[in-house]
Motif scaffolding. Sequence first.
Motif, mmCIF file in Angstrom:
data_model
loop_
_atom_site.group_PDB
_atom_site.id
_atom_site.type_symbol
_atom_site.label_atom_id
_atom_site.label_comp_id
_atom_site.label_asym_id
_atom_site.label_seq_id
_atom_site.Cartn_x
_atom_site.Cartn_y
_atom_site.Cartn_z
ATOM 1 N N MET A 60 0.827 -1.194 0.000
ATOM 2 C CA MET A 60 0.000 0.000 0.000
ATOM 3 C C MET A 60 0.873 1.259 0.000
ATOM 4 S SD MET A 60 -3.294 0.369 0.119
ATOM 5 C CE MET A 60 -3.778 1.866 -0.583
ATOM 6 N N GLU A 61 2.014 1.173 0.677
ATOM 7 C CA GLU A 61 2.901 2.327 0.764
ATOM 8 C C GLU A 61 3.466 2.709 -0.609
ATOM 9 O OE1 GLU A 61 7.065 3.426 2.941
ATOM 10 O OE2 GLU A 61 5.628 2.212 4.051
ATOM 11 N N THR A 62 3.807 1.699 -1.405
ATOM 12 C CA THR A 62 4.332 1.957 -2.750
ATOM 13 C C THR A 62 3.275 2.625 -3.618
ATOM 14 O OG1 THR A 62 5.743 0.009 -2.557
ATOM 15 C CG2 THR A 62 5.395 0.878 -4.766
ATOM 16 N N ILE A 63 2.046 2.153 -3.518
ATOM 17 C CA ILE A 63 0.950 2.758 -4.289
ATOM 18 C C ILE A 63 0.756 4.209 -3.861
ATOM 19 C CG2 ILE A 63 -1.551 2.692 -4.675
ATOM 20 C CD1 ILE A 63 -1.320 -0.383 -4.484
ATOM 21 N N ALA A 64 0.805 4.457 -2.553
ATOM 22 C CA ALA A 64 0.637 5.824 -2.054
ATOM 23 C C ALA A 64 1.751 6.737 -2.558
ATOM 24 C CB ALA A 64 0.590 5.823 -0.532
ATOM 25 N N ILE A 65 2.961 6.230 -2.639
ATOM 26 C CA ILE A 65 4.081 7.031 -3.148
ATOM 27 C C ILE A 65 3.863 7.354 -4.622
ATOM 28 C CG2 ILE A 65 6.545 6.946 -3.722
ATOM 29 C CD1 ILE A 65 6.913 5.346 -1.079
ATOM 30 N N ILE A 66 3.454 6.355 -5.393
ATOM 31 C CA ILE A 66 3.236 6.557 -6.834
ATOM 32 C C ILE A 66 2.080 7.536 -7.071
ATOM 33 C CG2 ILE A 66 2.484 5.431 -8.976
ATOM 34 C CD1 ILE A 66 4.035 2.925 -7.965
ATOM 35 N N THR A 67 0.959 7.306 -6.395
ATOM 36 C CA THR A 67 -0.180 8.203 -6.600
ATOM 37 C C THR A 67 0.111 9.601 -6.058
ATOM 38 O OG1 THR A 67 -1.254 7.404 -4.584
ATOM 39 C CG2 THR A 67 -1.912 6.372 -6.675
ATOM 40 N N GLY A 68 0.904 9.677 -5.010
ATOM 41 C CA GLY A 68 1.307 10.982 -4.497
ATOM 42 C C GLY A 68 2.129 11.753 -5.520
ATOM 43 N N LYS A 69 3.043 11.048 -6.181
ATOM 44 C CA LYS A 69 3.846 11.696 -7.227
ATOM 45 C C LYS A 69 2.984 12.083 -8.418
ATOM 46 C CE LYS A 69 8.276 9.805 -5.927
ATOM 47 N NZ LYS A 69 9.454 9.066 -6.273
ATOM 48 N N LEU A 70 2.046 11.206 -8.800
ATOM 49 C CA LEU A 70 1.121 11.550 -9.889
ATOM 50 C C LEU A 70 0.295 12.785 -9.536
ATOM 51 C CD1 LEU A 70 -0.307 8.116 -11.109
ATOM 52 C CD2 LEU A 70 0.982 9.780 -12.453
ATOM 53 N N ALA A 71 -0.172 12.844 -8.296
ATOM 54 C CA ALA A 71 -0.964 13.993 -7.857
ATOM 55 C C ALA A 71 -0.123 15.265 -7.886
ATOM 56 C CB ALA A 71 -1.524 13.751 -6.453
ATOM 57 N N ARG A 72 1.117 15.169 -7.432
ATOM 58 C CA ARG A 72 1.985 16.347 -7.427
ATOM 59 C C ARG A 72 2.262 16.815 -8.856
ATOM 60 N NH1 ARG A 72 5.711 14.706 -4.100
ATOM 61 N NH2 ARG A 72 4.657 15.642 -2.335
ATOM 62 N N ILE A 73 2.534 15.878 -9.757
ATOM 63 C CA ILE A 73 2.761 16.226 -11.169
ATOM 64 C C ILE A 73 1.504 16.864 -11.757
ATOM 65 C CG2 ILE A 73 3.117 15.251 -13.485
ATOM 66 C CD1 ILE A 73 4.986 13.162 -12.078
ATOM 67 N N GLY A 74 0.351 16.255 -11.474
ATOM 68 C CA GLY A 74 -0.914 16.803 -11.963
ATOM 69 C C GLY A 74 -1.161 18.207 -11.449
ATOM 70 N N LEU A 75 -0.832 18.431 -10.186
ATOM 71 C CA LEU A 75 -1.030 19.759 -9.600
ATOM 72 C C LEU A 75 -0.089 20.786 -10.231
ATOM 73 C CD1 LEU A 75 -2.970 20.842 -7.532
ATOM 74 C CD2 LEU A 75 -1.245 20.474 -5.781
ATOM 75 N N TRP A 76 1.153 20.401 -10.483
ATOM 76 C CA TRP A 76 2.096 21.310 -11.133
ATOM 77 C C TRP A 76 1.667 21.621 -12.557
ATOM 78 C CZ3 TRP A 76 5.713 24.472 -9.423
ATOM 79 C CH2 TRP A 76 6.214 24.277 -8.142
ATOM 80 N N ILE A 77 1.193 20.608 -13.273
ATOM 81 C CA ILE A 77 0.705 20.846 -14.640
ATOM 82 C C ILE A 77 -0.518 21.772 -14.601
ATOM 83 C CG2 ILE A 77 -0.376 19.754 -16.654
ATOM 84 C CD1 ILE A 77 1.438 17.312 -16.111
ATOM 85 N N ALA A 78 -1.409 21.521 -13.648
ATOM 86 C CA ALA A 78 -2.601 22.374 -13.524
ATOM 87 C C ALA A 78 -2.199 23.817 -13.215
ATOM 88 C CB ALA A 78 -3.521 21.826 -12.426
ATOM 89 N N GLY A 79 -1.260 23.999 -12.313
ATOM 90 C CA GLY A 79 -0.803 25.346 -11.977
ATOM 91 C C GLY A 79 -0.142 26.034 -13.162
ATOM 92 N N ALA A 80 0.699 25.284 -13.883
ATOM 93 C CA ALA A 80 1.342 25.854 -15.074
ATOM 94 C C ALA A 80 0.299 26.189 -16.130
ATOM 95 C CB ALA A 80 2.373 24.867 -15.629
ATOM 96 N N GLY A 81 -0.732 25.355 -16.245
ATOM 97 C CA GLY A 81 -1.805 25.621 -17.200
ATOM 98 C C GLY A 81 -2.568 26.886 -16.854
#
Length: 168
Positions: A1-22
Amino acid sequence: METIAIITGKLARIGLWIAGAGLVAMTVMIAAQVWWRYVLNDSIIWTEPASVMVMGWFILLGAAVGIREGYHLSFEVFLHFAPDRLKLILYSISDIVVTAFGFGMVWYGTLLAMKTAGNKIPSLGISGAYDFLPIVVGGVLVVLFSLERLARRAAGLPTARFGEELDD
């Protein structure tokens, strides 16, 4: 579960940065359009469709991240008074409904993209399918983040910074 949380956390952070840049990119495009139109008495033909397309990205990516972080809309008056066990059940039902909605976004967004793939957006010169790509990608993230919330809740782990503040 921890690995999934790390991956989804990174995806969320990338998504948030893309959204902010957009959001910044859209603001710059609209400001440039206003400047060209009202100061230079000319027009940039691609700024409106490009800014609308970018807006789709930052809205849908931001919404998906909001689901993961527990910032999505909810009606919690009843939940404030409900027992903890009932809260968990109702939160799970909510996440199941959001997951189903995400699947609908992926399915219907894909259908729309396929139907418009042969059309070109005149001022951008790209396929009309790109208009619906944010719906598909946002839907995939909504499903992924909602399933993560369900799995974390089933494992007895916290699911959000806000929303599921249960009494101990």
